[in-house]
Design a protein around this motif. Structure first.
Motif, PDB file in Angstrom:
ATOM      1  N   GLU A 147      20.823  40.055  53.964  1.00  0.00           N
ATOM      2  CA  GLU A 147      21.607  40.619  55.078  1.00  0.00           C
ATOM      3  C   GLU A 147      21.361  42.115  55.223  1.00  0.00           C
ATOM      4  N   VAL A 148      21.321  42.829  54.095  1.00  0.00           N
ATOM      5  CA  VAL A 148      21.121  44.285  54.132  1.00  0.00           C
ATOM      6  C   VAL A 148      19.741  44.621  54.714  1.00  0.00           C
ATOM      7  N   LEU A 149      18.695  43.949  54.236  1.00  0.00           N
ATOM      8  CA  LEU A 149      17.345  44.277  54.690  1.00  0.00           C
ATOM      9  C   LEU A 149      17.087  43.808  56.115  1.00  0.00           C
ATOM     10  N   THR A 150      17.691  42.691  56.494  1.00  0.00           N
ATOM     11  CA  THR A 150      17.544  42.212  57.870  1.00  0.00           C
ATOM     12  C   THR A 150      18.212  43.175  58.841  1.00  0.00           C
ATOM     13  N   SER A 151      19.419  43.616  58.495  1.00  0.00           N
ATOM     14  CA  SER A 151      20.148  44.562  59.356  1.00  0.00           C
ATOM     15  C   SER A 151      19.400  45.877  59.481  1.00  0.00           C
ATOM     16  N   ALA A 152      18.709  46.270  58.408  1.00  0.00           N
ATOM     17  CA  ALA A 152      17.981  47.541  58.415  1.00  0.00           C
ATOM     18  C   ALA A 152      16.622  47.425  59.100  1.00  0.00           C
TER      19      ALA A 152
END
Length: 418
Positions: free
Chosen positions: A346-351
């Motif tokens: 979730e963190v890397l996708t959002s970024a």
């Protein structure tokens, strides 16, 4: 690259006491970008918990031998990045590494699916947490297919039908797909798994699960790909130097327009493609009568804790930080592929750190149906036995039945002895 020793930071305001500090080591393999990102993440996690972590990083070549020597002498690092096929080599009964289930109060195991946790377990003992999951995915060069006036294949029949059209419209040196060496082996494994609903190796008997007739049929299927111009022959590949796909100029220019590759290698194989080429992952091609899509899904690597570590809880804190803390996740980025941890994804996708096509390839891997794959499939001796006999078949030295019988007999003999 000079080894970096990360100093512990003790901050009273964070509630860290000197008694909680631990001196740890972490080992891994990788490229320079992974080394840099991992050291930055280790510094963050070390500062957060007040631990000192000494990094031990190498390239891939020789790393398994190094770990084998360390494990034999009980000198391995507290935290280790391990390769999934090592589990049956170094932890036959699940006692080769610490059981991470013992640290469920430290590591948020709920960030991994039950299937992911199972893939890192031996006899119910969680030997390693998957950092990322990879799988073999079909990928096609949309630019070449568009140029030939063809739709991207969605079935094996589409793929076979594309070969004569592509050669007629673009030239005889165009191929809609590639499959040679290990790639050819995995195509055969895929087809046989789809037809039988069984992996190459039966986990209960630790023997080949297929009959000679089942494997021979898939070898003949592969040979039909060669004969109908879907893929180059082994002889032609050898004449061209057997270059890896990412180093093959025909792949870069679009003359080879499809492949069946690990989802985690997307960036590696798309990098050398010439301007205007477009690599697109697609859902699994299935044979008629398939009982499963046959996805070959596995951890690309795992984080484990040494069973000899004097500070296993501290090591567990660092593993949880590296894989589940948003700041550490951002520092690691996608240097180990699309992460398995839900929060990390979730963190890397959002970024926007992960390319959309790589996310799509990972989605195909995670959503496709398959059977449990044994890490023994990738035992070096097993792979060599399959590949060398398969090569003799590809060169016309053996017929399909003889080759299939040879592959099965050789692999069964190897498995009996390990």
């Amino acid at each position: 690259m000079r080894t970096l020793i990360i100093a512990a930071v003790f901050v009273a305001a964070n509630g860290l006491a000197t008694a909680s500090a631990a001196d740890l080591r972490m080992s891994w393999w990788g490229s320079e970008d992974r080394h840099i990102a991992t050291q930055e993440a280790l510094k963050f996690c070390g500062d957060k918990f007040g631990h000192t972590i000494a990094p031990e990083m190498t390239g891939w070549t020789g790393h398994q031998e190094k770990i084998a020597t360390q494990l034999a002498g009980r000198t391995e690092a507290d935290i280790m990045q391990i390769n999934w096929p090592w589990l049956p080599i170094f932890s036959k009964s699940g006692n080769g590494f610490a059981d991470l289930n013992q640290f469920k109060d430290v590591i948020d195991l709920g960030q991994w699916s039950e299937a992911d946790r199972k893939s890192g377990s031996v006899d119910g003992k969680l030997n390693g947490l998957p950092v990322s999951i990879t799988g073999r995915v079909f990928m096609f060069n949309k630019a070449t297919y568009d140029k030939a006036g063809l739709a991207i294949p969605t079935t094996w029949d589409d793929l076979f039908a594309a070969a004569p059209v592509m050669k007629q419209r673009l030239g005889p040196d165009y191929y809609p797909f590639e499959g040679n060496g290990p790639d050819a082996r995995l195509i055969v494994i895929l087809r046989t798994t789809q037809k039988t609903g069984k992996d190459l190796i039966d986990p209960a008997t630790r023997q080949v699960a297929w009959t000679v007739e089942e494997l021979a049929e898939s070898l003949d299927f592969y040979q039909s790909m060669v004969e109908q111009g879907v893929v180059k022959s082994w002889q032609d590949e050898a004449a061209g130097g057997n270059a890896p796909l990412h180093e093959n100029p025909e792949w870069a220019s679009g003359k080879i327009a499809g492949t069946y590759q690990w989802s985690s290698t997307y960036s590696k194989i798309v990098g050398p493609m010439q301007e205007g080429q477009q690599l697109v992952p697609v859902e699994m091609l299935k044979v008629d009568g398939a009982t499963t899509e046959g996805i070959y899904r596995k951890p690309s690597m795992l984080f484990a804790i040494s069973k000899c570590s004097k500070e296993p809880k501290a090591a567990a804190e660092i593993i949880n930080c590296l894989l589940n803390d948003p700041e550490a996740i951002r520092k690691l980025g996608a240097t180990r592929g699309v992460p398995s941890s839900k929060v990390a994804l979730e963190v890397l996708t959002s970024a926007g750190t992960i390319e959309p096509a790589q996310i799509e390839a990972n989605k195909i891997v995670m959503q496709s149906t398959g059977v449990d794959v044994s890490p023994l499939n990738e035992n070096p001796r097993v792979a060599e036995a399959f590949d060398s006999t398969f090569e003799a078949f590809a060169y016309g030295q053996l017929n399909a039945e003889t080759a299939a019988a040879g592959i099965i007999d050789r692999i069964n003999g190897i498995l009996t002895g390990i």
